[in-house]
Design an enzyme around this catalytic site. Structure first.
Site, mmCIF file in Angstrom:
data_model
loop_
_atom_site.group_PDB
_atom_site.id
_atom_site.type_symbol
_atom_site.label_atom_id
_atom_site.label_comp_id
_atom_site.label_asym_id
_atom_site.label_seq_id
_atom_site.Cartn_x
_atom_site.Cartn_y
_atom_site.Cartn_z
ATOM 1 N N THR A 181 41.501 37.966 13.319
ATOM 2 C CA THR A 181 41.252 36.941 14.123
ATOM 3 C C THR A 181 42.269 36.968 15.609
ATOM 4 O OG1 THR A 181 42.468 34.568 13.022
ATOM 5 C CG2 THR A 181 43.565 36.104 12.354
ATOM 6 N N ASP A 182 41.851 35.530 15.523
ATOM 7 C CA ASP A 182 43.337 35.767 17.798
ATOM 8 C C ASP A 182 44.780 35.494 16.990
ATOM 9 O OD1 ASP A 182 42.786 32.881 16.746
ATOM 10 O OD2 ASP A 182 41.676 32.298 18.829
ATOM 11 N N GLU A 183 44.566 34.765 15.679
ATOM 12 C CA GLU A 183 45.977 34.336 14.885
ATOM 13 C C GLU A 183 46.940 35.559 15.335
ATOM 14 O OE1 GLU A 183 45.999 31.063 12.107
ATOM 15 O OE2 GLU A 183 44.668 30.336 12.700
ATOM 16 N N TYR B 31 50.142 33.491 5.746
ATOM 17 C CA TYR B 31 48.000 33.525 6.811
ATOM 18 C C TYR B 31 48.051 35.263 8.097
ATOM 19 C CZ TYR B 31 42.964 33.491 9.326
ATOM 20 O OH TYR B 31 42.237 34.188 9.623
ATOM 21 N N LYS C 93 47.165 39.329 7.855
ATOM 22 C CA LYS C 93 45.703 39.468 8.464
ATOM 23 C C LYS C 93 46.245 40.647 9.839
ATOM 24 C CE LYS C 93 42.056 38.487 8.625
ATOM 25 N NZ LYS C 93 40.569 38.330 7.914
HETATM 26 P P1 NAD Z 1 36.280 31.676 4.053
HETATM 27 O O1 NAD Z 1 37.201 30.603 3.166
HETATM 28 O O2 NAD Z 1 34.772 30.285 4.373
HETATM 29 O O3 NAD Z 1 35.289 32.932 3.082
HETATM 30 C C1 NAD Z 1 35.868 33.597 2.631
HETATM 31 C C2 NAD Z 1 34.598 33.964 1.538
HETATM 32 O O4 NAD Z 1 35.579 35.451 0.751
HETATM 33 C C3 NAD Z 1 35.125 33.838 0.703
HETATM 34 O O5 NAD Z 1 33.672 33.501 0.030
HETATM 35 C C4 NAD Z 1 35.294 34.132 -0.721
HETATM 36 O O6 NAD Z 1 35.099 34.122 -1.788
HETATM 37 C C5 NAD Z 1 35.970 35.893 -0.135
HETATM 38 N N1 NAD Z 1 37.305 36.276 -1.010
HETATM 39 C C6 NAD Z 1 38.080 35.863 -0.783
HETATM 40 N N2 NAD Z 1 39.106 36.969 -1.368
HETATM 41 C C7 NAD Z 1 38.465 37.829 -2.011
HETATM 42 C C8 NAD Z 1 38.628 38.639 -1.902
HETATM 43 N N3 NAD Z 1 40.163 38.893 -2.853
HETATM 44 N N4 NAD Z 1 37.458 39.581 -2.986
HETATM 45 C C9 NAD Z 1 36.206 39.606 -2.185
HETATM 46 N N5 NAD Z 1 35.646 37.820 -1.706
HETATM 47 C C10 NAD Z 1 37.492 37.057 -1.399
HETATM 48 O O7 NAD Z 1 36.334 32.181 5.657
HETATM 49 P P2 NAD Z 1 35.443 32.280 6.713
HETATM 50 O O8 NAD Z 1 36.109 31.178 8.069
HETATM 51 O O9 NAD Z 1 34.445 32.774 7.099
HETATM 52 O O10 NAD Z 1 36.251 33.698 7.439
HETATM 53 C C11 NAD Z 1 35.464 35.149 7.107
HETATM 54 C C12 NAD Z 1 36.816 36.111 7.840
HETATM 55 O O11 NAD Z 1 36.783 35.896 9.211
HETATM 56 C C13 NAD Z 1 38.388 36.097 7.709
HETATM 57 O O12 NAD Z 1 38.480 36.981 7.668
HETATM 58 C C14 NAD Z 1 38.675 35.409 8.665
HETATM 59 O O13 NAD Z 1 40.267 35.812 8.166
HETATM 60 C C15 NAD Z 1 37.970 35.343 9.571
HETATM 61 N N6 NAD Z 1 38.393 34.237 11.080
HETATM 62 C C16 NAD Z 1 38.104 33.817 10.415
HETATM 63 C C17 NAD Z 1 37.890 32.424 11.715
HETATM 64 C C18 NAD Z 1 37.913 30.912 11.196
HETATM 65 O O14 NAD Z 1 38.088 29.842 12.285
HETATM 66 N N7 NAD Z 1 36.806 31.025 10.011
HETATM 67 C C19 NAD Z 1 38.236 33.340 12.933
HETATM 68 C C20 NAD Z 1 38.014 33.929 13.382
HETATM 69 C C21 NAD Z 1 38.285 35.330 11.911
HETATM 70 O O1 DAU Z 2 41.573 30.844 14.938
HETATM 71 C C1 DAU Z 2 41.535 31.017 14.231
HETATM 72 C C2 DAU Z 2 41.403 30.744 13.116
HETATM 73 O O2 DAU Z 2 41.078 29.152 12.727
HETATM 74 C C3 DAU Z 2 41.087 31.314 11.640
HETATM 75 O O3 DAU Z 2 40.846 33.020 11.807
HETATM 76 C C4 DAU Z 2 42.130 30.559 10.309
HETATM 77 O O4 DAU Z 2 40.374 31.785 8.879
HETATM 78 C C5 DAU Z 2 41.446 29.824 10.566
HETATM 79 O O5 DAU Z 2 41.653 28.795 9.379
HETATM 80 C C6 DAU Z 2 41.512 29.124 11.703
HETATM 81 O O6 DAU Z 2 42.954 28.250 11.565
HETATM 82 P P1 DAU Z 2 43.841 27.296 12.434
HETATM 83 O O7 DAU Z 2 44.672 26.805 11.819
HETATM 84 O O8 DAU Z 2 43.133 26.697 13.640
HETATM 85 O O9 DAU Z 2 42.274 26.276 11.520
HETATM 86 P P2 DAU Z 2 42.787 24.451 10.781
HETATM 87 O O10 DAU Z 2 41.216 24.167 11.164
HETATM 88 O O11 DAU Z 2 43.063 24.041 9.953
HETATM 89 O O12 DAU Z 2 43.164 24.018 12.074
HETATM 90 C C7 DAU Z 2 42.988 23.402 13.498
HETATM 91 C C8 DAU Z 2 43.925 22.677 14.302
HETATM 92 O O13 DAU Z 2 43.718 21.531 13.508
HETATM 93 C C9 DAU Z 2 45.260 23.167 14.301
HETATM 94 O O14 DAU Z 2 45.643 23.147 15.168
HETATM 95 C C10 DAU Z 2 45.814 22.977 12.985
HETATM 96 C C11 DAU Z 2 45.181 21.442 13.289
HETATM 97 N N1 DAU Z 2 44.997 19.902 11.906
HETATM 98 C C12 DAU Z 2 44.080 20.788 11.127
HETATM 99 C C13 DAU Z 2 43.691 20.241 9.845
HETATM 100 C C14 DAU Z 2 43.465 20.743 8.685
HETATM 101 C C15 DAU Z 2 45.374 18.355 11.740
HETATM 102 O O15 DAU Z 2 45.989 18.548 13.245
HETATM 103 N N2 DAU Z 2 44.954 17.933 10.960
HETATM 104 C C16 DAU Z 2 44.306 18.713 9.804
HETATM 105 O O16 DAU Z 2 43.984 17.877 8.577
#
Ligand code: NAD
Ligand code: DAU
Length: 327
Positions: free
Chosen positions: A116-118, A140, A144
């Protein structure tokens, strides 16, 4: 190619599985099915499913049998939950990644770590490149980043064929409603308050989920072992603009917006430079203006997907976190 996709029952993993099946791959999914993992996300897809955790060597050995490559999505992914209860984040990201790396070291298969970019922390201006220092700011992103460093250490020490793929904020169908966009869409459709953290001016770099899935596929096929690749979206926006666009698309009322206490340690802005993955032939195809409309439409049309979530454990999570019940 026969692929093992860890965490394939989640939001991005299941989109990736769809993309790879369409490209002709054979897919095995290993997933623990946490609250965020759902078999419904893989409904009607021809895959082999192994229910298990990446930190369990026996489950990994069973799932990896015959795989030519492993892509690891498995993670705890919600920053707010990592602040409240970090344990599972440490276990899955540190121990889980280690168990997977040991399994691929033994078998010499190709590996992509989805990151992730985070991990770079927050940036006021400009964009992070792959050589920017890692400066994570939450449990988190710190765990990561730890997983990324473990992958880099294994590549350096054992010469493994592994890449890291760092994505920006994804949005699209099947995202668990704890995240900003689906939370706001579903609350707007139900007339529930829209909780905006702080001043609403935190900026995120949005990427449509299928674009990120294709980017990971590009890195899997053409990435140079040992390298990290940023896969950032084409658009950035402050949260309040995203929320106001969702209000327009759902026909909700702006009076639903409620500014609430900020997230502790809240990163102000994320932004990725993605030239390196572009040089491999990848390009984002969906602009935010189009993708957000498609996303709202998907949630409107697929109540069967989110109704069990909104009426289940998510209600208790919401009440604990926001201090009020969902309507
Ligand atoms: P998600 O929470 O929707 O899905 C995570 C999946 O991993 C689920 O199916 C869960 O059951 C499984 N899981 C969790 N712990 C596990 C374990 N110990 N063993 C096996 N399976 C397990 O997440 P997502 O948003 O689809 O993110 C997927 C990946 O992409 C993550 O690694 C996350 O860090 C990365 N990512 C997410 C975002 C975003 O914006 N959502 C952005 C950049 C990177
Ligand atoms: O940047 C990539 C990441 O993006 C991934 O690695 C993470 O898995 C994914 O959860 C996401 O993280 P963020 O913290 O950026 O996403 P979230 O949707 O939780 O929040 C997006 C923005 O919105 C953040 O600035 C917080 C704000 N927010 C979030 C929630 C849930 C609110 O203002 N209100 C809310 O209720």
């Amino acid at each position: 190619m026969k692929l093992l996709v860890c965490g394939g029952a989640g939001f991005i993993g299941s989109a990736f599985v769809r993309v790879r099946l369409a490209a002709g791959d054979e897919v095995v999914v290993l997933d623990k099915l946490t609250y965020a993992g759902r078999r419904e996300n893989l409904q009607d897809l021809e895959i082999e499913f192994v229910h298990g955790a990446i930190e369990d060597p026996d489950a990994v050995a069973k799932a990896i049998d015959g795989a030519e490559a492993v892509v690891n999505f498995a993670a705890e992914t919600h920053v707010d939950r990592s602040i409240a209860e970090p344990d599972a984040f440490v276990r899955t990201h540190a121990l889980g990644t280690y168990v997977l790396l040991e399994a691929i070291r033994e078998r010499r298969v190709r590996y992509v770590q989805v990151s992730t970019d985070e991990v770079y922390g927050s940036i006021e201006e400009g964009s992070f490149t792959e050589s920017s220092p890692l400066a994570p700011s939450s449990p988190y992103s710190a765990t990561k980043a730890g997983a990324d460093l473990l992958v880099a250490g294994y590549v350096h020490t054992y010469g493994m064929e592994a890449c890291i793929c760092r994505g920006s904020n994804n949005y699209g169908p099947r995202q668990y409603p704890e995240k900003l966009i689906p939370l706001m869409v579903l609350n707007a459709l139900h007339g529930d308050p829209l909780p905006v953290y702080g001043d609403g001016m935190n900026v995120r770099n949005w990427i449509y989920v299928d674009d990120f899935a294709r980017g990971i596929g590009t890195v899997l096929e053409r990435g140079v072992p040992g390298e990290a690749y940023n896969v950032g979206g084409p658009d950035e926006a402050p949260n309040i603009e995203v929320v106001k666009r969702i209000i327009e698309l759902t026909g909700a009322d702006e009076s639903l917006i409620e500014y609430v206490t900020d997230r502790p340690g809240h990163d102000r802005r994320y932004s990725l430079a993605s030239e390196k993955v572009r040089a491999l032939g990848w390009e984002a195809q969906v602009r935010f203006a189009d993708g957000i409309g498609r996303t709202v439409e998907w949630y409107r049309d697929n109540a069967w997907w989110w109704e069990p979530i909104r009426s289940g454990d998510y209600r208790a999570y919401y009440e604990r976190h926001y201090g009020r019940a969902l309507g």
